[in-house]
Design an enzyme around this catalytic site. Sequence first.
Site, PDB file in Angstrom:
ATOM      1  N   SER A 139       7.902   7.407   1.086  1.00  0.00           N
ATOM      2  CA  SER A 139       6.766   6.635   0.775  1.00  0.00           C
ATOM      3  C   SER A 139       5.834   6.354   2.490  1.00  0.00           C
ATOM      4  O   SER A 139       6.662   6.122   2.874  1.00  0.00           O
ATOM      5  CB  SER A 139       7.280   5.434  -0.030  1.00  0.00           C
ATOM      6  N   TYR A 152      13.071  -1.370  -0.531  1.00  0.00           N
ATOM      7  CA  TYR A 152      12.146  -0.517  -0.571  1.00  0.00           C
ATOM      8  C   TYR A 152      12.433   0.234   0.569  1.00  0.00           C
ATOM      9  O   TYR A 152      12.329   1.085   0.779  1.00  0.00           O
ATOM     10  CB  TYR A 152      10.910  -0.982  -1.158  1.00  0.00           C
TER      11      TYR A 152
HETATM   12  C1  8X3 Z   1       4.712   3.406  -2.803  1.00  0.00           C
HETATM   13  C2  8X3 Z   1       3.956   2.988  -1.328  1.00  0.00           C
HETATM   14  O1  8X3 Z   1       2.596   0.443  -0.760  1.00  0.00           O
HETATM   15  O2  8X3 Z   1       4.083   0.344  -2.378  1.00  0.00           O
HETATM   16  O3  8X3 Z   1       5.507   3.879  -2.165  1.00  0.00           O
HETATM   17  O4  8X3 Z   1       5.240   0.693  -0.954  1.00  0.00           O
HETATM   18  S1  8X3 Z   1       4.167   1.354  -1.168  1.00  0.00           S
END
Ligand code: 8X3
Length: 256
Positions: A139, A152
């Site tokens: 990502s 994340y």
């Molecule tokens: C998705 C991109 O901007 O939501 O993997 O982290 S974000």
Amino acid sequence: MTTAAPLTAVVTGASSGIGRATAARLAADGWRVLAVARRGDRLAHLASQTGCEVLEVDVTSDESVAALRARVDDLFGGRLNALVNIAGGALGVETVAEADLDKWQGMYDTNVLGAVRVTRELLPALRASERGDIVLLTSTAAQAAYEGGAGYNAAKAGEHMLADALRLELNGEPIRVIEVAPGMVRTEEFSLVRLGGDRAAADAVYDGVDRPLTAEDCADVIAYAVNAPHHVVLDLVTIRPLAQAANHKVARHRGL
Ligand code: 8X3
């Protein structure tokens, strides 16, 4: 005249979103695809629509991933051309001060350890094919932190490092390591899962954005990378919609 055997692929996270789109796309391109995920009902639908083989697999379970390896041995004679690691995702938007460690653990377990577990188990089959690819869907969250994103960000940055180390370790072998890092992708579940099922909050993520990426856009890029001549390696591909210049820089049009 002999016809070349179709290339073989395992796609994880195939019950929805980018995983589902990639499994469908590779099958349409003539690959033999084993599509795996936890939700059997969704896999059955995918199988009926695309001809993919399917198997219920939990990438956080050693036993489940061992069963995946056995199925690859049975179905593909132990020779695998592409492992596409899509299983993963985001949980929550809490700040570090409010961090929910269960969510952090969950993200590490799927995005990092899940990818390692499946890759380790299927590496012998990728080697045996003598034309292997390992795709890791990371990502743009692996490339730049943002408020509320640390869990994340950390998980996807960890998966990015997995890709980089693996590429070095496999140098000299016929296995490409391909990292695909999407920015804003509108799928049925990504934001909904991240935001605990809050539909209004999930929709607001894309509010006023002209054409966020779709799962099919990402599947196109993955398909290009694995279909390319095998000496050509797209080692890291960042994909964003035109409206997004950076994680924090998104053009939004409201009420126009
Ligand atoms: C998705 C991109 O901007 O939501 O993997 O982290 S974000």
